[in-house]
Design a protein around this motif. Structure first.
Motif, PDB file in Angstrom:
ATOM      1  N   LYS B  16     -67.402 102.258 -78.998  1.00 37.99           N
ATOM      2  CA  LYS B  16     -68.522 101.321 -79.111  1.00 37.99           C
ATOM      3  C   LYS B  16     -68.427 100.162 -78.117  1.00 37.99           C
ATOM      4  CE  LYS B  16     -69.565 102.486 -83.890  1.00 37.99           C
ATOM      5  NZ  LYS B  16     -69.657 102.046 -85.296  1.00 37.99           N
ATOM      6  N   GLU B  17     -67.320 100.037 -77.441  1.00 30.20           N
ATOM      7  CA  GLU B  17     -67.262  99.034 -76.383  1.00 30.20           C
ATOM      8  C   GLU B  17     -68.042  99.520 -75.168  1.00 30.20           C
ATOM      9  OE1 GLU B  17     -62.719  97.405 -77.170  1.00 30.20           O
ATOM     10  OE2 GLU B  17     -63.458  97.582 -75.137  1.00 30.20           O
ATOM     11  N   ASP B  18     -68.513  98.574 -74.371  1.00 28.33           N
ATOM     12  CA  ASP B  18     -69.123  98.909 -73.089  1.00 28.33           C
ATOM     13  C   ASP B  18     -68.019  98.990 -72.048  1.00 28.33           C
ATOM     14  OD1 ASP B  18     -72.018  96.691 -73.553  1.00 28.33           O
ATOM     15  OD2 ASP B  18     -71.444  98.575 -74.523  1.00 28.33           O
ATOM     16  N   THR B  20     -67.326  99.677 -67.651  1.00 26.38           N
ATOM     17  CA  THR B  20     -67.858  99.863 -66.299  1.00 26.38           C
ATOM     18  C   THR B  20     -66.807 100.473 -65.401  1.00 26.38           C
ATOM     19  OG1 THR B  20     -69.436  98.037 -66.480  1.00 26.38           O
ATOM     20  CG2 THR B  20     -68.793  98.706 -64.262  1.00 26.38           C
ATOM     21  N   ILE B  60     -81.132 103.969 -65.403  1.00 28.36           N
ATOM     22  CA  ILE B  60     -80.615 104.021 -66.768  1.00 28.36           C
ATOM     23  C   ILE B  60     -80.983 105.373 -67.359  1.00 28.36           C
ATOM     24  CG2 ILE B  60     -80.740 103.040 -69.092  1.00 28.36           C
ATOM     25  CD1 ILE B  60     -81.486 100.363 -67.801  1.00 28.36           C
ATOM     26  N   ARG B  63     -77.333 105.984 -72.649  1.00 32.24           N
ATOM     27  CA  ARG B  63     -76.242 104.986 -72.680  1.00 32.24           C
ATOM     28  C   ARG B  63     -75.625 104.754 -71.301  1.00 32.24           C
ATOM     29  NH1 ARG B  63     -71.991 106.460 -74.784  1.00 32.24           N
ATOM     30  NH2 ARG B  63     -72.332 108.703 -74.938  1.00 32.24           N
ATOM     31  N   TYR B  64     -76.052 105.540 -70.322  1.00 35.44           N
ATOM     32  CA  TYR B  64     -75.490 105.453 -68.973  1.00 35.44           C
ATOM     33  C   TYR B  64     -76.397 104.622 -68.082  1.00 35.44           C
ATOM     34  CZ  TYR B  64     -72.602 109.578 -70.191  1.00 35.44           C
ATOM     35  OH  TYR B  64     -71.729 110.456 -70.763  1.00 35.44           O
ATOM     36  N   SER B  65     -75.786 103.813 -67.237  1.00 32.64           N
ATOM     37  CA  SER B  65     -76.554 103.091 -66.230  1.00 32.64           C
ATOM     38  C   SER B  65     -75.725 102.979 -64.960  1.00 32.64           C
ATOM     39  CB  SER B  65     -76.981 101.701 -66.731  1.00 32.64           C
ATOM     40  OG  SER B  65     -75.845 100.907 -67.013  1.00 32.64           O
ATOM     41  N   THR B  78     -71.888 102.240 -65.693  1.00 33.53           N
ATOM     42  CA  THR B  78     -71.611 101.592 -66.972  1.00 33.53           C
ATOM     43  C   THR B  78     -72.000 102.502 -68.124  1.00 33.53           C
ATOM     44  OG1 THR B  78     -71.899  99.364 -66.076  1.00 33.53           O
ATOM     45  CG2 THR B  78     -72.151  99.615 -68.456  1.00 33.53           C
ATOM     46  N   THR B  80     -72.631 102.244 -72.075  1.00 37.47           N
ATOM     47  CA  THR B  80     -72.868 101.290 -73.165  1.00 37.47           C
ATOM     48  C   THR B  80     -72.544 101.954 -74.493  1.00 37.47           C
ATOM     49  OG1 THR B  80     -74.637 100.282 -71.855  1.00 37.47           O
ATOM     50  CG2 THR B  80     -74.617  99.807 -74.217  1.00 37.47           C
ATOM     51  N   ALA B  81     -71.926 101.198 -75.366  1.00 39.03           N
ATOM     52  CA  ALA B  81     -71.581 101.736 -76.699  1.00 39.03           C
ATOM     53  C   ALA B  81     -70.853 103.068 -76.566  1.00 39.03           C
ATOM     54  CB  ALA B  81     -72.834 101.867 -77.560  1.00 39.03           C
ATOM     55  N   SER B  82     -69.704 103.021 -75.930  1.00 38.34           N
ATOM     56  CA  SER B  82     -68.957 104.242 -75.607  1.00 38.34           C
ATOM     57  C   SER B  82     -68.644 105.066 -76.861  1.00 38.34           C
ATOM     58  CB  SER B  82     -67.660 103.876 -74.885  1.00 38.34           C
ATOM     59  OG  SER B  82     -66.857 103.044 -75.704  1.00 38.34           O
TER      60      SER B  82
END
Lengths: 110, 114
Positions: B16-18, B20, B60, B63-65, B78, B80-82
């Protein structure tokens, strides 16, 4: 779906043997590539081909040769396998800008 | 000659951590293509994105950007919300032309802990 297949997932060969790694793609792509992947080094380009019977050296061609007799098939040849050629070998073909990879062949030379 | 640098060899985060993943590239060509690939434990390389040098728009996808900045020669990725399923080795790569091979970075091993 584009499909790139490689003849073996795992291969064990002895030092000095001649080794053939085969790659076949089913989408009529012109360009095909061979890479090797080693821990900590990423993927490195060995050879590529942009047409039948055409070949170009990549970054690490020493100890390898290739053959492209038909558009769909690109073979990597180790004339006399050595232990430092133990690696994962990945074949790819392009569409034209996206490279589709095969599942890889893990070659061990003993 | 071109070069791709992924300075992060391994990253470990809790679910759940982001996170990069950094990618810096070098080339003298003005036309080039940048890629990200994912390699899960099963070994196959999965294409994630392609960007050409004339398109600096960020992208984007769920969850990927991706953040492409020519000024710093960077193409960062990045998540998001791994999630645990994101655990894999991620490769950044550069290609100059349609008949050229890819120049890969050495990869970043991403570990998502539950």
């Amino acid at each position: 779906d584009v499909k790139v297949t490689q003849s073996s997932r795992y291969l064990v060969k002895r030092t000095g043997e001649k080794v053939f790694l085969e790659c076949v793609q089913d989408m009529d792509h012109e360009n095909m590539f061979w890479y090797r992947q080693d821990p900590g080094l990423g993927l490195r380009l060995i050879y590529f081909s942009y047409d039948v019977k055409m070949k170009e050296k990549g970054d690490i061609p020493e100890g390898y040769s290739v053959s492209r007799e038909k558009k769909e098939r690109f073979s990597l040849i180790l004339e006399s396998a050595s232990t430092n050629q133990t690696s994962m070998y990945l074949c790819a073909s392009t569409d034209p800008y996206e490279q589709y990879f095969g599942p890889g062949t893990r070659l061990t030379v003993t | 000659a071109q070069k791709v640098t992924q300075a992060q060899t391994e990253i470990s985060v809790v679910e759940k951590e982001d996170v990069t993943l950094d990618c810096v590239y070098e080339t003298r060509d003005t036309t080039y293509y940048l890629f990200w690939y994912k390699q899960p434990p099963s070994g196959e390389l999965v294409f994630l994105i392609r960007r050409n040098s004339f398109d600096e728009q960020n992208e984007i996808s769920g969850r990927y950007s991706w953040n492409f900045q020519k000024s710093t020669s960077s193409f960062n990725f990045t998540i998001t919300a791994s999630q645990v399923v994101d655990s894999a080795v991620y490769f950044c790569a550069l290609m100059l032309g349609r008949a050229d091979g890819l120049t890969f970075g050495k990869g970043t091993h991403l570990i998502i802990q539950p």
